[in-house]
Design an enzyme around this catalytic site. Structure first.
Site, PDB file in Angstrom:
ATOM      1  N   GLU A  54     -72.761 -21.386 -14.274  1.00  0.00           N
ATOM      2  CA  GLU A  54     -71.479 -20.775 -13.912  1.00  0.00           C
ATOM      3  C   GLU A  54     -71.619 -20.044 -12.576  1.00  0.00           C
ATOM      4  OE1 GLU A  54     -68.880 -21.589 -15.220  1.00  0.00           O
ATOM      5  OE2 GLU A  54     -69.293 -22.093 -17.317  1.00  0.00           O
ATOM      6  N   GLY A 171     -55.952 -21.326 -19.107  1.00  0.00           N
ATOM      7  CA  GLY A 171     -56.587 -20.149 -18.519  1.00  0.00           C
ATOM      8  C   GLY A 171     -57.645 -19.584 -19.444  1.00  0.00           C
ATOM      9  N   LEU A 174     -61.919 -23.065 -20.310  1.00  0.00           N
ATOM     10  CA  LEU A 174     -62.346 -24.389 -20.764  1.00  0.00           C
ATOM     11  C   LEU A 174     -61.757 -25.468 -19.862  1.00  0.00           C
ATOM     12  CD1 LEU A 174     -62.001 -23.775 -24.613  1.00  0.00           C
ATOM     13  CD2 LEU A 174     -64.052 -23.586 -23.192  1.00  0.00           C
ATOM     14  N   SER A 175     -61.303 -25.015 -18.693  1.00  0.00           N
ATOM     15  CA  SER A 175     -60.928 -25.917 -17.624  1.00  0.00           C
ATOM     16  C   SER A 175     -59.663 -26.735 -17.894  1.00  0.00           C
ATOM     17  CB  SER A 175     -62.122 -26.832 -17.311  1.00  0.00           C
ATOM     18  OG  SER A 175     -61.866 -27.487 -16.124  1.00  0.00           O
ATOM     19  N   ASP A 236     -65.832 -28.594 -12.812  1.00  0.00           N
ATOM     20  CA  ASP A 236     -64.826 -28.918 -13.832  1.00  0.00           C
ATOM     21  C   ASP A 236     -64.266 -30.328 -13.645  1.00  0.00           C
ATOM     22  OD1 ASP A 236     -65.276 -26.313 -14.433  1.00  0.00           O
ATOM     23  OD2 ASP A 236     -63.349 -25.563 -13.710  1.00  0.00           O
TER      24      ASP A 236
END
Ligand code: ADP
Ligand code: MG
Length: 465
Positions: A54, A171, A174-175, A236
């Site tokens: 991340e 939002g 989890l993309s 993502d």
């Protein structure tokens, strides 16, 4: 946040991925009601979880994402008048049909510095945060891609009607944004480009080469970065476009090469669940960009344009210490870094570097190179938890509920847990034995009534239904 695919069990509230054929059939009939004509097809792209990596895709680090069975469905039909009409069925975002005149959207990057005013994108509603920008941006980026790739050249006057529904929290880390982009991208490729027009829907899935998928993922990144103005680094979109069922992708963001790795070895007797905290984030706001700018200022001081280059090919903990010492030496006489706090920049640097080392470790473990590691699952769990501590203390993107979820998961016997996504809201990934889930989910209910659980099952990439 209202979510239609909620399933309540005696001990938890789950978000179900739903039955794709049922979702498609419902979406297609709502499309007919909305636009008064039939949809030409339905396309799907998955959301994602991430074992590690991340805030490092934009530093050219390695990430280990996997696609979810949950994702976003787009029903669409082509138009020939350069109009894009779109509506979402997400209750929190739905404000009817948005219409964009595509010939008003200029060829230049709309968010480029000092743009020529005649080339600036015409925004659909005057609201720069409107969800429809993600879709318009995708069509803009595909048009740009078509300039150099004939198979993706859009027909003159191409436009579309589209209807969107998602089984993901919006939002929620989890993309959902990349799932929307990639599903819309598949629809536009199918309906408006030579590659799509030469291949019936089902065949398109096979006709898209790995290289094509890489190019389309990159175009979706352009949509989000240049058109929407959000600071995504490509993780993502890559997993949404290039995932493999049953696999984690080991993604090297230096050149976006991917290596599918088996995840069976950690899931034997264990499950991965994503815990949606119910606190939605907004990546396009300032905080995410701030964290990134801190890390980039640190990279700049060290003389690197991308932080991955500060570490050797197979980085270890000692290499991180070495880079941090170098940073301290260079920063010693300075009061700030490009106006940014030096201790804060150092913490962002430490997050990025340790996250890169964790990714290499995981890659090593999952690719079966780490002979002699007897407890792969607990080692992976420890890496997850170390990743969370780094998100909390160094990247400083965690928040109270996420920290509580991690603590509670560990106290209930989870092998590991971490915040995933950009932070400031979002979801926690938990690696746990199935037997422990009922007690754990009851404990989550006591933390917040907004918590939702999602089963993380490594699933397929974007495709036509
Ligand atoms: P995440 O990608 O972690 O879910 P982001 O903030 O990156 O969060 O993206 C969320 C945004 O993406 C929403 O605010 C909205 O603009 C857009 N979006 C995602 N899914 C949908 C959907 N199903 N319908 C409409 N807009 C969506
Ligand atoms: Mg996103």
């Amino acid at each position: 946040m209202a979510q239609w695919n909620i399933v309540r069990t005696s001990d938890a509230v789950w978000l179900a991925p739903g039955e794709p054929r049922e979702i498609e059939s419902d979406l297609v009939s709502r499309f007919q009601e909305e636009y008064g004509r039939a949809a030409s097809g339905t396309w799907f792209a998955p959301g994602r979880a991430n074992l590690n990596g991340e805030h490092i895709d934009f530093h050219a680090g390695r990430c280990l994402p996997l696609a979810l069975a949950h994702g976003t469905y787009v029903a669409a039909a082509p138009r020939t008048d350069s109009q894009l009409r779109m509506r979402t069925l997400d209750a929190s975002l739905d404000d009817g049909v948005s219409t964009v005149a595509l010939d008003q959207i200029g060829p230049a990057a709309p968010h480029a510095e000092s743009p020529d005013p005649s080339e600036v994108a015409e925004l659909p509603t005057g609201d720069a945060e409107h969800w429809s920008h993600y879709v318009t941006g995708v069509l803009w980026a595909l048009r740009e891609l078509g300039r150099t790739q004939p198979e993706f050249q859009l027909e003159a006057g191409f436009g579309a009607d589209i209807l969107v529904i998602s089984t993901l929290p919006i939002g929620g880390g989890l993309s959902s944004s990349a799932a929307l982009e990639c599903a819309a991208m598949m629809a536009f490729v199918a309906l408006g480009t030579p590659l799509g027009l030469q291949n019936p829907l089902q065949d398109l899935n096979a006709a898209l080469t790995r290289e094509n998928r890489k190019q389309l993922a990159a175009a979706c990144v352009r949509a989000e970065v240049e058109f929407v103005g959000a600071g995504t680094g490509g993780l993502d979109q890559t997993i949404a476009m290039r995932a493999r069922p049953g696999k984690v992708l080991s993604l090297d963001c230096r050149d976006f090469t991917v290596q599918p790795l088996d995840i069976g070895c950690i899931l034997r007797g264990y499950r991965l669940i994503a815990v949606d905290t119910g606190e939605a984030h907004r990546l396009a706001d300032g905080k995410f960009g701030d964290r990134r700018a801190d890390a980039e200022a640190a990279a700049h001081l060290l003389g690197f344009t991308r932080l991955r280059d500060a570490l050797p090919e197979k980085p270890r903990k000692a290499d991180v210490t070495h880079v941090l010492e170098e940073f301290d030496r260079l920063a010693e006489q300075l009061e700030s870094l490009d106006g940014r706090s030096i201790p804060a920049c150092r913490r962002r640097l430490r997050h990025a570097l340790t996250e890169m080392v964790r990714s290499e470790k995981l890659h090593h473990l999952l690719s079966g190179e780490a002979y002699g590691v007897r407890h792969v699952t607990s080692t992976v769990g420890d890496i997850l938890t170390a990743g969370h501590m780094s998100m909390r203390d160094d990247a400083e993107v965690s928040f109270e509920v996420a920290d509580l979820i991690v603590e509670t998961a560990l106290a209930h016997g989870a092998e590991g847990a971490r915040l995933i996504g950009g932070g400031f809201g979002g979801s926690v990934l938990v690696l746990i034995s199935p037997a422990a889930i009922p007690r754990l989910s009851a404990a989550f209910e006591r933390i917040s009534r907004n918590i939702r659980l999602l089963d993380v099952v490594p699933s397929a990439a974007a495709h036509a239904l």
